[in-house]
Design a protein around this motif. Structure first.
Motif, PDB file in Angstrom:
ATOM      1  N   THR A   1       0.809  -1.222   0.000  1.00 37.44           N
ATOM      2  CA  THR A   1       0.000   0.000   0.000  1.00 37.44           C
ATOM      3  C   THR A   1       0.840   1.269   0.000  1.00 37.44           C
ATOM      4  OG1 THR A   1      -0.189  -0.096   2.408  1.00 37.44           O
ATOM      5  CG2 THR A   1      -2.001  -1.024   1.111  1.00 37.44           C
ATOM      6  N   TRP A   2       2.004   1.237   0.652  1.00 33.60           N
ATOM      7  CA  TRP A   2       2.813   2.470   0.701  1.00 33.60           C
ATOM      8  C   TRP A   2       3.208   2.927  -0.705  1.00 33.60           C
ATOM      9  CZ3 TRP A   2       7.551   4.610  -0.365  1.00 33.60           C
ATOM     10  CH2 TRP A   2       7.854   5.787   0.322  1.00 33.60           C
ATOM     11  N   PRO A   3       3.781   2.000  -1.538  1.00 37.01           N
ATOM     12  CA  PRO A   3       4.097   2.446  -2.901  1.00 37.01           C
ATOM     13  C   PRO A   3       2.850   2.807  -3.711  1.00 37.01           C
ATOM     14  CG  PRO A   3       5.243   0.404  -2.390  1.00 37.01           C
ATOM     15  CD  PRO A   3       4.253   0.636  -1.297  1.00 37.01           C
ATOM     16  N   ILE A   4       1.764   2.040  -3.526  1.00 41.10           N
ATOM     17  CA  ILE A   4       0.550   2.365  -4.288  1.00 41.10           C
ATOM     18  C   ILE A   4       0.122   3.792  -3.978  1.00 41.10           C
ATOM     19  CG2 ILE A   4      -1.937   1.945  -4.470  1.00 41.10           C
ATOM     20  CD1 ILE A   4      -1.482  -0.956  -4.326  1.00 41.10           C
ATOM     21  N   ASN A   5       0.125   4.124  -2.684  1.00 36.47           N
ATOM     22  CA  ASN A   5      -0.309   5.468  -2.320  1.00 36.47           C
ATOM     23  C   ASN A   5       0.610   6.526  -2.899  1.00 36.47           C
ATOM     24  OD1 ASN A   5      -2.014   7.290  -0.613  1.00 36.47           O
ATOM     25  ND2 ASN A   5       0.015   7.781   0.149  1.00 36.47           N
ATOM     26  N   LYS A   6       1.926   6.278  -2.776  1.00 32.38           N
ATOM     27  CA  LYS A   6       2.875   7.314  -3.183  1.00 32.38           C
ATOM     28  C   LYS A   6       2.913   7.493  -4.699  1.00 32.38           C
ATOM     29  CE  LYS A   6       7.633   8.775  -2.603  1.00 32.38           C
ATOM     30  NZ  LYS A   6       7.700  10.008  -1.897  1.00 32.38           N
ATOM     31  N   PHE A   7       2.929   6.365  -5.399  1.00 28.69           N
ATOM     32  CA  PHE A   7       3.166   6.469  -6.839  1.00 28.69           C
ATOM     33  C   PHE A   7       1.905   6.462  -7.685  1.00 28.69           C
ATOM     34  CE2 PHE A   7       7.068   4.550  -5.060  1.00 28.69           C
ATOM     35  CZ  PHE A   7       7.896   5.634  -5.297  1.00 28.69           C
ATOM     36  N   VAL A   8       0.770   6.098  -7.094  1.00 31.34           N
ATOM     37  CA  VAL A   8      -0.460   6.112  -7.885  1.00 31.34           C
ATOM     38  C   VAL A   8      -1.482   7.081  -7.289  1.00 31.34           C
ATOM     39  CG1 VAL A   8      -2.316   4.739  -8.875  1.00 31.34           C
ATOM     40  CG2 VAL A   8      -0.056   3.713  -8.550  1.00 31.34           C
ATOM     41  N   LEU A   9      -1.930   6.789  -6.046  1.00 28.34           N
ATOM     42  CA  LEU A   9      -3.054   7.559  -5.508  1.00 28.34           C
ATOM     43  C   LEU A   9      -2.702   9.028  -5.307  1.00 28.34           C
ATOM     44  CD1 LEU A   9      -4.465   5.008  -2.916  1.00 28.34           C
ATOM     45  CD2 LEU A   9      -5.187   5.408  -5.252  1.00 28.34           C
ATOM     46  N   ALA A  10      -1.575   9.285  -4.637  1.00 27.42           N
ATOM     47  CA  ALA A  10      -1.214  10.674  -4.364  1.00 27.42           C
ATOM     48  C   ALA A  10      -0.850  11.392  -5.661  1.00 27.42           C
ATOM     49  CB  ALA A  10      -0.054  10.722  -3.379  1.00 27.42           C
ATOM     50  N   LYS A  11      -0.214  10.661  -6.559  1.00 27.52           N
ATOM     51  CA  LYS A  11       0.262  11.279  -7.805  1.00 27.52           C
ATOM     52  C   LYS A  11      -0.900  11.729  -8.690  1.00 27.52           C
ATOM     53  CE  LYS A  11       4.069  10.420 -10.973  1.00 27.52           C
ATOM     54  NZ  LYS A  11       4.992   9.385 -11.443  1.00 27.52           N
ATOM     55  N   TYR A  12      -1.935  10.885  -8.767  1.00 25.08           N
ATOM     56  CA  TYR A  12      -3.043  11.220  -9.660  1.00 25.08           C
ATOM     57  C   TYR A  12      -4.245  11.749  -8.905  1.00 25.08           C
ATOM     58  CZ  TYR A  12      -0.094   8.740 -12.929  1.00 25.08           C
ATOM     59  OH  TYR A  12       0.968   8.359 -13.686  1.00 25.08           O
ATOM     60  N   GLU A  13      -4.024  12.227  -7.675  1.00 29.32           N
ATOM     61  CA  GLU A  13      -5.101  12.814  -6.871  1.00 29.32           C
ATOM     62  C   GLU A  13      -6.298  11.891  -6.729  1.00 29.32           C
ATOM     63  OE1 GLU A  13      -5.890  16.703  -8.335  1.00 29.32           O
ATOM     64  OE2 GLU A  13      -4.004  17.479  -7.564  1.00 29.32           O
ATOM     65  N   LEU A  14      -6.020  10.636  -6.406  1.00 27.38           N
ATOM     66  CA  LEU A  14      -7.095   9.665  -6.237  1.00 27.38           C
ATOM     67  C   LEU A  14      -7.222   9.258  -4.776  1.00 27.38           C
ATOM     68  CD1 LEU A  14      -6.321   7.387  -9.313  1.00 27.38           C
ATOM     69  CD2 LEU A  14      -8.281   8.888  -9.047  1.00 27.38           C
ATOM     70  N   GLU A  15      -6.873  10.184  -3.849  1.00 26.87           N
ATOM     71  CA  GLU A  15      -6.856   9.817  -2.437  1.00 26.87           C
ATOM     72  C   GLU A  15      -8.201   9.299  -1.955  1.00 26.87           C
ATOM     73  OE1 GLU A  15      -5.250  12.565  -3.389  1.00 26.87           O
ATOM     74  OE2 GLU A  15      -3.339  12.738  -2.303  1.00 26.87           O
ATOM     75  N   TYR A  16      -9.276   9.724  -2.596  1.00 34.39           N
ATOM     76  CA  TYR A  16     -10.581   9.267  -2.120  1.00 34.39           C
ATOM     77  C   TYR A  16     -10.761   7.760  -2.311  1.00 34.39           C
ATOM     78  CZ  TYR A  16     -11.740   9.802  -7.084  1.00 34.39           C
ATOM     79  OH  TYR A  16     -11.745   9.721  -8.450  1.00 34.39           O
TER      80      TYR A  16
END
Lengths: 413, 190, 202
Positions: B58-73
């Motif tokens: 989850t840490w890499p997913i959050n950093k490199f996908v969710l946070a990057k493409y503003e998909l935090e929701y």
């Protein structure tokens, strides 16, 4: 068989998350802008706090020229009420977390609100110190420093001055006009760098304002003669200098002011001479012909004597620089300008970085100064690992002793 | 990474950053725990492994996908998906490692607030290494807490001596509260 | 072991579910706004997931039920928290990670699993409503005690005369356990619903 179950489970999970992911995406089209607007509103709260009546802001930082590093962002209130500047200040204490300062400046160039956020300084200052800035224009008349937190409040004041400076240099607000007295007062750190933590003393006669240096290095007076204001400085050895508002030395033209300033200083100056001579006698065995010398330097040196040991002449200086606490540093320089001996009443490590005690050899440290001249002094000699402020004060004492020595030698030649 | 930092994170995981009791994440799993020490340790170890593996993903997913493409929701749903897949995968291969009793309970046990809370908290940590150490520390704290709790609750507390209206959950809560009090005392932060 | 399974199935009464939900009850009872926000989130997520679960439980194979239900609940929690973030962001800030953790809260998914799975839609909606309301009431009562006595505020507003008498321990983690335990004990006493000694189940 088990693996098959696992794969099917994962497949269903992916399908379900795809459905909800799509739903969340769709919902975000609706809630996203609302959340963004609310977040922007929260950011505005910070700005509104220092801009009474403010509502919307426009970031104009990029359009300004000469923005110093301390100014993070300049916001223009869109209804023309003024500007809100977000600034950062660093001092010796702030380290890697600078003070965050938000300054509201109204359209007439007066500070209408100011807040210090997100730093331990806000605990030291409280809200009281920043509130002394409210209502002031860029001249910051009568805004002092916060006693007990000089470094931080200096950094704070400088950041405010720089922030106002950006608005002035970009012609957004008019510069505040400083009174002559204020200009003269601000001259003190330049012409008398040894005066630290000035506090008010009783004024009388032509003296409009009397300031006493807490480390007893001397007095500063704002004096008037006719219509003009002058700055008079008297150092601890009783020498007086007069400056006009253009920072010119006009001592010779104002005998009367010199006399008056000297009289005031003599009445209030604490004398260290007797104690200093005793100290010098102890430091230099067989010292004879100890004679006080008047200094025309305005640094941390509060007393100076010349002395003889055998045929050799030495000059002893007593410097009261400020490190973590008040320091008392004694420096003896021989005729050739080389340090013969250094001592200090107490190296103030007890409170500051007591760790320094462990690795520090007092005698060795003091001996490290011997033989150094003003040309060979680099400041490295004064460094005490982990005790930055004490090191800096020590460095200043040595530099000041050299400066005073050079002025004596220059005077004799 | 500095040894001191690692030690600090591990101590914090057990004491001040104790998820199950102080942060109230996964408290249910702890309060419900009436297993023996051995089984508690086995389930705790399994949960710790889940925490490590989910953090690793989850840490890499959050950093490199969710946070990057503003998909935090989508964070919660993605993280839960990862947790479920990992728990199911561990369930698939874990029969030999956990005894049968624990194995049967593993899925229900490992899907708890502590794991998800950890993944979410870890997104604020700057490096994956620190996040993994935190995951280990929190898992360790979680295991210790649930073992300690079941030991105290089911060995030391005599329910017959408790006033009738305090029997059951209230006394469980007070028991857990005593552990919390001890932890908070070490935390200088009451 | 058989008995443990039976005791899970007996969880019709919400008070027993409290064991599983104790974490978020304590976490969200520091402030009455948080308590109400959490209550609404619990109620809605249980209600919506119960409906969906009872609609689809027949087509989900048994071995995949638990994870799928958890994910469905997560989906609803995500949607609910997005709406809350938009309209009551301060409540979301107060709840923090606990709102997301509701997704994997045993109380919600075991409810979905055991009630929606084995009963009709009407029954499961009823159970979800009762449980949700029960949790909300418990959280509101606890939060009233903790916020008023512990923080000397109510709904975030300061109560002037209590300022000097704050029992700050009540808003700490320990306060959560203490207050919830006492509230439940009082409920037990008043309703006469004594919890049966769990040791007998084993």
């Amino acid at each position: 068989m088990k693996i098959k179950y696992f794969v099917i489970t994962i497949a269903i999970l992916l399908a379900v998350s795809a459905v909800f992911g799509a739903a969340a995406f769709a919902l975000n089209l609706y809630t996203g802008p609302i959340i963004a607007a609310k977040n922007a509103g929260a950011a505005n709260d910070r700005l509104n706090a220092v801009m009474p009546g403010g509502s919307a802001y426009e970031d104009i930082t990029a359009t300004l020229s000469d923005v110093p590093a301390s100014v993070v962002k300049v916001n223009k209130e869109t209804n023309g009420l003024g500007y809100v500047i977000e600034a950062q200040a660093t001092s010796q204490y702030t380290g890697s977390t600078p003070m965050d300062i938000v300054i509201g400046v109204d359209a007439t160039g007066k500070i209408c609100g100011i807040e210090l956020a997100g730093h331990s300084e806000s605990l030291i200052f409280g809200a009281d110190y920043p509130s002394t800035y409210i209502g002031k224009d860029s001249a910051l008349a009568d805004v002092g420093l916060y006693a007990g937190s000089t470094f931080s409040s200096t950094a704070f004041k400088n950041a405010v001055t720089e922030a106002m400076g950006v608005l002035i240099s970009n012609n957004l607000i008019a510069a505040g006009v400083k009174s002559d007295a204020q200009i003269l007062e601000e001259l003190i750190p330049t012409v008398a760098p040894g005066y630290t933590k000035l506090s008010d003393a009783t004024a009388s006669g032509n003296i409009q304002k009397a300031l006493k240096a807490e480390n007893d290095t001397g007095f500063a007076y704002i004096m008037t003669e006719g219509d003009a204001s002058y700055l008079a400085l008297v150092n601890a050895t009783g020498v007086c200098k007069i400056y006009d508002v253009e920072a010119n030395d006009v001592t010779d033209a104002h005998e009367a002011l010199v006399t008056e300033a000297k009289a005031h200083a003599t009445a209030n100056q604490k004398s260290y001479t007797d104690a200093f001579i005793t100290k010098v006698e102890r430091m230099m065995e067989g010292a004879t012909e100890i004679t006080s010398i008047e200094l025309d330097t305005f640094n941390t040196v509060v007393d100076a004597v010349s002395l003889k040991v055998g045929d050799a002449t030495y000059y002893a200086f007593y410097s009261r620089s400020i490190g973590f606490h008040q320091m008392d540093v004694y420096i003896i320089i021989d005729e050739t300008g080389a340090i013969a001996k250094v001592d200090a009443k107490a190296f103030i490590f007890e409170k500051e970085y007591f760790m320094a005690f462990g690795g520090m050899n007092d005698a060795e440290y003091k001996a490290g100064f011997v033989g150094i001249t003003s040309d060979t002094f680099t400041g490295e000699e004064a460094v005490i690992a982990t005790a930055t402020m004490t090191s800096n004060a020590m460095k200043q004492s040595v530099e000041d002793a050299f400066a005073s020595f050079n002025s004596i030698m220059g005077g004799e030649q | 990474m500095d040894f001191k930092i690692i030690l600090g994170i591990i101590l914090a995981g057990i004491l001040s950053n104790n998820y199950a009791l102080i942060e109230c994440l996964g408290t249910g799993a702890v309060l419900e725990n009436e297993r023996s020490v051995k089984r508690s340790l086995a389930l705790g170890a399994g949960t710790t492994v889940v925490m490590l593996l989910t953090t690793l993903i989850t840490w890499p997913i959050n950093k490199f996908v969710l946070a990057k493409y503003e998909l935090e929701y989508l964070q919660t749903i993605v993280f839960v998906l990862v947790i479920l897949v990992i728990v199911e995968a561990m369930h698939l291969i874990g029969r030999k490692l956990l005894d049968n009793y624990c194995h049967a309970h593993f899925v229900k046990f490992a899907i708890n607030g502590a794991v998800l809370g950890l993944c979410i908290h870890n997104t604020h940590i700057d490096t994956l290494g620190k996040a993994l150490v935190t995951a280990f520390a929190v898992g360790l704290g979680f295991t210790l807490t649930m073992t300690l709790y079941s030991k105290i609750k089911y060995v030391s507390v005599d329910e017959d001596a408790v006033p009738a209206s305090f029997r059951g959950l209230p006394i469980s809560l007070l028991t857990a509260g005593m552990i919390v009090l001890a932890l908070l005392a070490l935390n200088f932060n009451i | 072991m058989k008995k443990t399974k039976t005791s899970y199935l007996l969880r019709g009464t919400p008070s027993i579910l409290l064991v599983l939900g104790a974490g978020f009850v304590m976490a969200s009872s520091k402030d009455i706004r948080a308590a109400i926000g959490m209550g609404v989130a619990v109620l809605l997520s249980m209600l919506l997931s119960s409906i969906v679960v009872s609609a689809i439980h027949k087509i989900i194979p048994n071995y995949a039920k638990l994870p799928v239900y958890v994910l469905i609940i997560t989906g609803f929690v995500t949607l609910i928290s997005m709406l809350m973030q938009a309209f009551v962001p301060e409540v979301v800030d107060m709840l923090g990670v606990h709102l997301a953790a509701l997704a994997v809260s045993a109380v919600v998914y075991r409810d979905a699993e055991e009630v929606a799975d084995h009963n009709g839609e009407v029954k499961s909606i009823e159970v979800a409503l009762v449980t949700g309301v029960f949790f909300t009431v418990i959280m509101v009562v606890c939060s009233l005690i903790r916020e008023v006595l512990g923080n000397a505020t109510i709904w975030g507003k300061e109560i002037a005369f209590l300022q000097d008498y704050k029992i700050s321990g009540l808003v700490s983690a320990f306060g959560g356990y203490l207050v919830l335990a006492i509230v439940l004990a009082v409920i037990n006493k008043v309703t006469g619903l004594h919890h049966h000694d769990e040791k007998e189940d084993n």
